[in-house]
Design an enzyme around this catalytic site. Structure first.
Site, PDB file in Angstrom:
ATOM      1  CE  LYS A   1       2.379   2.324   4.250  1.00  0.00           C
ATOM      2  NZ  LYS A   1       2.193   0.948   3.791  1.00  0.00           N
TER       3      LYS A   1
ATOM      4  CE  LYS B   1      -5.311  -1.178   2.520  1.00  0.00           C
ATOM      5  NZ  LYS B   1      -3.945  -1.667   2.502  1.00  0.00           N
TER       6      LYS B   1
ATOM      7  CB  THR C   1      -0.915   0.004   1.234  1.00  0.00           C
ATOM      8  OG1 THR C   1      -1.749  -1.143   1.188  1.00  0.00           O
ATOM      9  CG2 THR C   1      -1.783   1.255   1.258  1.00  0.00           C
TER      10      THR C   1
END
Lengths: 323, 323, 323, 323
Positions: free
Chosen positions: B272, B197, B121
């Site tokens: 993050k 995502k 990701t």
């Protein structure tokens, strides 16, 4: 002429009180709720609204067969003197206080054991206070705010979140509420219905703005909104605001966003509920970082006349098109 | 000994590359993913990790029967020279850039038509950029970030959000990804997997904090948390953070909050992802009012060593107990 | 023994009413204010506090020469019956309402033309309402909330923000207020003092948190805090929270932060003022994005017993050390 | 024709490099800065701009007497080969990287000991990185971002915030910078100028929005804006955004708000600086609750073409008129 009827848990005598505040409640919310009650009831039925026209309109709308049974009360006190079950739906804390404890209010005419069901969404502290005054007058009170909006009221599929002193009062109230709604849930003691309602709506406002931010970001990143929504709806981001009322037009055909943000939960009503949330948060010293931003986003949106009256999903447009 | 095998869409030669970054990924996420791939594959299988120990551990964990087929690569370039399908899972944009385009990186050894599946990701812009370099080298690339966490990796029930140039690449990638996960969805063009995502996780973070605020407020108003959650979960406030991962301990037995906020999605990993969201929002000029507060709440939380490593639902504790 | 004295705008008869609420106000704020009034007055002077001890302590603290003139009233009504000028300082809207309009309150004893100066910081709407009741009783009222804190009260350097019906009432009030403070400013009509006070404190809270965020960021970027503050203080970021009350310890020697966050404006009092801001914002439909976050940061901070009683600059510590 | 001149700290040979990015910088900021340098310098003076027209315009604007000394460079490398002091002002991190380290960039032509002064406002990390490359080439570098805007550039009253390896480099830079500005402050090591600049602008953005919220609230509460501002400006809420650049029109005659929000610091430039703040906050894990909301408010505002180009005090209008 108003006819009083025999008491008892089986009797379904219901009286509707409202005060004019906003068209959608007077003409739609209360109107539809009262119709559902009336249609499933054989007993005497009295209504009161500070606007006589609203009462005649309701009377006119009822079928010939039942119309003769509908009584128009002259005041909350008058209505209370003729009723063993009372349902109120009012816009703000101040109205509830006034209709119950003010001059010619319900407490002036209330009978022993009458069950008062207040379906207004108001301050938890005011709700508890009024309920205690009803109980001090040897009657009974439950708070039963509504979730589901006008479409739910029309379809009879509302959810009622109920706070009551005991199970018995709850069961009594449920007999009547289940005629207007699909889910009737006891949330706890007096005021618990109000508390549950505003907690739900706090999360609802946050989810809706969150959905709007996520969809807007995704669209600007080049994603197809329908594809993005379908992914979110099967992932950990799924929520009612995404899978049922997605704020991006034409993602979900039945959502208000696909109908010009009409027919949903108005932005200024969400703002009102977030005001109740803010009061409760202050009383209980609960920090609300996202909740307070949500309130102020809706305050900003409600400063625009057009958006104030649109579904609260309009926050997507507010974000997407810039100020 | 490394054995090269014949090309073709039917071959299931898979190579795993990781770099040491954090234990849960190296030892758990990647480990479990590679095991699922390995177990369902008869062909040669090479792995690479910058930490040789991690590779031996993986080799040791595989059954006697298949062990002999597992090759340990000496570099990403070495691995690429032996593979027709490559799966990478790395912590940050910089690692992906380095593993693909750096010295001894995949691009130095890549073969024509090799399919590169990056399940990291990372920044959408970096992902697209690296994919285009892979394609320029006459190979193929898809981005396929993961949702579902370590438990999903172990159980093989991950969701993969895939961005690809065309349906053919997607179908190829799906053959392999479906061994590790339950849902494999094409989100759009290159980078679309990354975009979907982070949009999902943006909404997830907001919903979780919103749930924490609503539950905390309700509890302080006297509601039973289990009752409140059950009401929200059948009302318009319902969301994954409330009905599956409720952040209040003991409301949902299987939620991380009921296990000391362990076994879930760590607060610092959410931080993050919200950093990636912030980058994307800046690039696309998308306002994120709730999203930016969410990022900074997790930055505040991650400043505390203990909470940084707990499930991101720990935001409830942060709110509930005061600073 | 209470002695009544002749009326007239020149007389400087002053009576002090307080109710016990928090030590710093009862023992410090009100105490110092009353001392300044007393020291510069030759006429009879009566005090009232719901705590008799507080009154004796004040009497004891006054010099032998003037002590004989100090009368201890038995109730707000009693005090009002002996006074032509009354100064009140109370903690919350409810106390002001009660002391003026409650049983044995000022309105029960008030004399024609008496000037009531309320220096409490309370809801603008309550302030205006109480003032109007005073005026309806043929007396006069001004709101005159204070800025400057306990150190200002002790030094006699407070600022008073005054709302009055006309210039004459303001000039009358100024004669007395200027004994306790350095700046006495007319802000407008009744309630304008309250309005100006909370607008100032809204900006103050935002500036303080902003200074804390900027200083914390700069320090983490490697800047020396004293150098950073000196740059900000000669640039466009300069503000009182940076150049006078910088929240980073040892940047400004006289700031509360350099004395363990003691001796300043307590975090929970700032929270109280931000609650008044929130009420005013709701009433006037004014969006407050930063203001609402500020309120909730202080709510979070005030959830910690230690920080609640520290200077509101403690928000720097809250940010700097993580949750 | 370009003429090289003798080296030495006393020489005031200055070269100006810019690249076209936005009119106000190219035509105004850099133009005025270069004019101030030129007017107070007798030595050879070279300029470079990627737009030849900008260079001719500058040449034309200089007086007949000095014009003959102005050289037009053909590239940054060309300019560097002829200069012992170089001043650059560029819009974004990427431009600075390119002009210094790209093809035909300064590093390709730089001479030993040349002093590079970069007055761009860019990412601290990029600034430090480029400066280190200059130093590795045996030249010297300082970062010296500007505060004061176009009006300050024109009047020669800018503030320069300088980061340098040592006092000597700073003193050298100050000789030149003091021709363009009034205040030249050393903030610390390399990058410290950038850090101080963005910390100041973070607090500036927060103060401005805070002032807008406080003024808007006060006005809606019935206060006269000029009276409110004068009270705030002598109280604890005072700040540059209130006493110098008050965002409410006609409160301060010289403020951009009184000139249709023109002539000030554009909202989209503030947004750019808040983006640098966000990067620095992420790198240093510094929570920014108000700062992140401020960034997103300006992102929302900059979505509107008109407001994007107005002074950042236009946030008052955004708040006051509703969405």
């Amino acid at each position: 002429m108003y006819r009083d009827i025999p008491q008892g848990p089986e009797s379904e005598e219901i009286r509707r009180i409202t005060r004019e505040f906003e068209k959608e409640f007077q003409l739609k919310m209360g109107f539809h709720m009262a119709k559902h009650l009336r249609c499933q009831s054989d007993v005497a039925f009295h209504v009161y609204d500070m606007n006589p026209e609203a009462m005649s309109r309701f009377q006119a709308a009822c079928s010939t067969k039942t119309k003769s049974n509908i009584g128009l009360a002259s005041s909350p006190a008058d209505l209370a003197s003729k009723s063993s079950v009372i349902v109120t739906v009012l816009p703000e804390s101040a109205h509830v206080k006034d209709v119950y404890t003010g001059s010619n209010g319900i407490l002036e005419g209330i009978r022993k054991n009458t069950l008062c069901i207040d379906s207004s969404t108001i301050d938890t502290s005011v709700s508890v206070d009024v309920s205690k005054q009803v109980i001090a007058a040897e009657a009974r009170a439950v708070d039963a705010p509504i979730s589901g909006g006008i479409m739910g009221a029309q379809a009879g599929t509302l959810t009622f979140m109920v706070g009551s002193q005991n199970d018995n009062d709850f069961e009594q109230a449920k007999l009547h509420l289940s005629k207007m709604g699909k889910n009737v849930v006891r949330c706890g003691d007096l005021g618990a219905g109000q508390a549950a309602k505003i907690c739900n709506n706090l999360l609802l406002a946050i989810s809706m703005i969150g959905t709007a931010e996520a969809m807007n970001l995704g669209i600007r990143l080049g994603l197809d909104p329908t594809v993005l929504a379908s992914i979110i709806n099967t992932s950990s981001g799924r929520c009612w605001s995404s899978d049922t009322a997605n704020p991006v037009p034409d993602v979900i055909a039945t959502a208000p966003s696909s109908k010009g943000y009409s027919g949903g939960f108005k932005a200024r009503l969400m703002l009102k509920d977030l005001g109740l949330v803010a009061n409760a948060a202050k009383d209980t010293k609960s920090p609300l970082l996202l909740g307070s931003i949500a309130e102020n986003i809706y305050r900003h949106i409600a400063g625009n006349q057009t958006m104030a009256d649109q579904d609260f999903g309009v926050v997507y447009q507010w974000l997407a098109r810039g100020s």
